[in-house]
Design an enzyme around this catalytic site. Structure first.
Site, PDB file in Angstrom:
ATOM      1  N   ALA A  72     -24.284   3.650  22.785  1.00  0.00           N
ATOM      2  CA  ALA A  72     -25.624   4.054  22.351  1.00  0.00           C
ATOM      3  C   ALA A  72     -25.511   5.405  21.671  1.00  0.00           C
ATOM      4  O   ALA A  72     -24.857   6.318  22.175  1.00  0.00           O
ATOM      5  CB  ALA A  72     -26.560   4.138  23.556  1.00  0.00           C
ATOM      6  N   GLY A 117     -24.655  10.707  22.805  1.00  0.00           N
ATOM      7  CA  GLY A 117     -24.123   9.345  22.805  1.00  0.00           C
ATOM      8  C   GLY A 117     -23.709   8.967  24.214  1.00  0.00           C
ATOM      9  O   GLY A 117     -23.531   9.830  25.066  1.00  0.00           O
ATOM     10  N   LYS A 118     -23.618   7.691  24.492  1.00  0.00           N
ATOM     11  CA  LYS A 118     -23.085   7.237  25.789  1.00  0.00           C
ATOM     12  C   LYS A 118     -22.710   5.776  25.642  1.00  0.00           C
ATOM     13  O   LYS A 118     -23.342   5.035  24.887  1.00  0.00           O
ATOM     14  CB  LYS A 118     -24.152   7.405  26.879  1.00  0.00           C
ATOM     15  N   GLY A 119     -21.683   5.378  26.352  1.00  0.00           N
ATOM     16  CA  GLY A 119     -21.282   3.984  26.255  1.00  0.00           C
ATOM     17  C   GLY A 119     -20.482   3.565  27.454  1.00  0.00           C
ATOM     18  O   GLY A 119     -20.293   4.334  28.393  1.00  0.00           O
ATOM     19  N   ASP A 158     -15.904   9.433  31.591  1.00  0.00           N
ATOM     20  CA  ASP A 158     -17.112   9.352  32.408  1.00  0.00           C
ATOM     21  C   ASP A 158     -16.700   8.590  33.673  1.00  0.00           C
ATOM     22  O   ASP A 158     -15.509   8.489  33.969  1.00  0.00           O
ATOM     23  CB  ASP A 158     -18.201   8.613  31.604  1.00  0.00           C
TER      24      ASP A 158
END
Ligand code: NAD
Length: 428
Positions: A72, A117-119, A158
């Site tokens: 994202a 952002g993150k995924g 993460d």
């Protein structure tokens, strides 16, 4: 709790709130504090892009399994997207979007030239062999290759990922691009362009911000008591930083329980949970208490640094700490936040306190672009400078507008992002 309960949102409902709902609610609240155009808020309510990919993996036994991954990308008005990649069975598209929004604010409050952002991949990494993890990570890098890059989107470790996954990811990307591209991810091992001091940076920043807050309220750090929930990567470094400053760290915990010594623990002597699981609760201390009891200790500073949603409407009235500094992401529910505000217990928020991680990631990216590694001393020095700058910007809002710390932090972040949108305008 008595009569307080009905006036606050129900705790059960809090637990149900998704990361995206929380992020949108926080944006709405921030928008009520900052004078921002409605259209900009509407844009910020949505991610710029969400990439959904299928990642085929050949298991060690030769069978093929297909995993789902996401990236994202929330907002790039201030620079490339930045944020972690998690390998966890609970990863969802909504969660990635919500967490990418948090990253936008975290980068903005630190004034970093990044957006959020993150995924991640919906997978339990504990069920994969090392070889399978490597194949999955490499294929994920290839599937995302069109939407990432040092100028576009720079992932980081993460939950469930670490320096090794970042090294594989960087190698896969570099092989396809035909050139070594260390700046495509951060959190790499230092030997291939990782930064010294990255691992301890979120805990260190929690310590630096707690130090400023202690000073702000005119407390003597040598007479300040501290309790830290979660003696892991963030909590252990925060506790040791404050211990070194002269504060008395009376309690720390891991997932199995907490230890308490009213005269102060030797935080260097307690091994952190990552180093040897169980060594915190198994440490020879005068008192063993529960994690719940730790949160209610009569201390000056409480640092929840384990998991989210631990300070809730159910225990906020029983928290005796004079101040909360958030080490974990989202440890305080909004209902608890309201109670703390009514009780005049300052809560210094996660997106400011633990932002040392993304800040040293930014340093790593700079080092990669310049092909020049910084010393640990320089990283520590520059991290301190950046944290103090962010602290000052937030403190100014607290003083000038009489805002709570969280509101002041969001006000700083949202103003910067909104001003950037305003300046750049909207492509027709
Ligand atoms: P970690 O796994 O290194 O440490 C977590 C610690 O909390 C361990 O001691 C563990 O035993 C304990 N713990 C786990 N579940 C618990 C529970 N239910 N109750 C009490 N204790 C529990 O994790 P970390 O990297 O230190 O991350 C902690 C928090 O900080 C998370 O919310 C994470 O998202 C956030 N955070 C981490 C970073 C980072 O770069 N590591 C950066 C910013 C924010």
């Amino acid at each position: 709790m008595g009569t307080a309960k009905p006036t606050h949102d129900d705790e059960g409902a809090q637990h149900e709130e998704s990361a995206l709902e929380t992020a949108r609610r926080q944006l709405e609240r921030a928008a009520s504090i900052v004078d921002v155009d409605d259209g900009t808020i509407e844009r910020l309510n949505h991610p710029e892009r969400v990439q959904r990919v299928s990642i085929p993996l050949k298991r060690d036994d030769g069978t093929i399994e297909v995993f789902t991954g996401y990236r994202a990308q929330h907002d790039s008005v201030r620079g490339p997207f930045k944020g972690g990649l998690r390998f966890h069975p609970g990863v969802t598209e909504e969660e990635c979007i919500g967490l990418s929004m948090w990253m936008t604010w975290k980068c903005a409050v630190m004034d970093l030239p990044f957006g959020g952002g993150k995924g991640g991949i919906v997978v339990d990494p504990k069920e994969l062999s090392t070889d399978e993890k490597e194949r999955l990570t490499r294929r994920f890098a290839e599937e995302l290759r069109d939407v990432i890059g040092p100028k576009h989107d720079i992932p980081a470790p993460d939950m469930g990922t670490g320096p090794q996954e970042m090294a594989w990811f960087m190698d896969a990307y570099s092989m396809q691009e035909g050139e070594t591209t260390p700046g495509v991810v951060t959190g790499k091992p230092p030997v291939i362009g990782g930064s010294y001091g990255r691992e301890e940076s979120p805990g260190r920043s929690v310590g630096i911000i707690a130090e400023q807050a202690i000073d702000y309220y005119d407390w003597d750090v040598n007479e300040t008591t501290v309790a830290v929930q979660g003696f892991g990567s963030v909590g252990a470094y925060a506790a040791r930083y404050l211990d070194d400053l002269g504060a008395t760290v009376v309690a720390v915990s891991d997932v199995d329980g907490a230890i308490f010594d009213p005269t102060g623990l030797d935080t260097q002597d307690v091994e952190d949970h990552d180093a040897r699981p169980g060594m915190v609760s198994g440490y020879d201390a005068p008192h063993s208490i529960t994690n719940e009891e730790l949160l209610e200790l009569d201390v000056d500073v409480l640092i929840p640094a384990a998991v989210g949603n631990v300070l809730t409407a159910d225990n906020a009235d029983d928290v005796q700490a004079s101040m909360v500094v958030e080490g974990a992401n989202g440890p305080t529910t909004s209902a608890a936040d309201e109670i703390f505000q009514e009780r005049d217990v300052p809560v210094v928020p996660d997106i400011l306190a633990n932002a040392g991680g993304v800040t040293v990631s930014y340093f790593e990216w700079l080092q990669d672009i310049n092909r020049r590694q910084w010393s640990l001393e320089r990283v520590h020095e520059e991290l301190r400078t950046e944290m103090l700058k962010a602290w000052d910007a937030v403190r100014e809002q607290v003083d000038e507008r009489d805002l709570a710390w969280r509101d002041a932090t969001y006000a700083v972040a949202l103003s910067r992002v909104a001003d950037a949108h305003d300046s750049r305008g909207l492509w027709p």
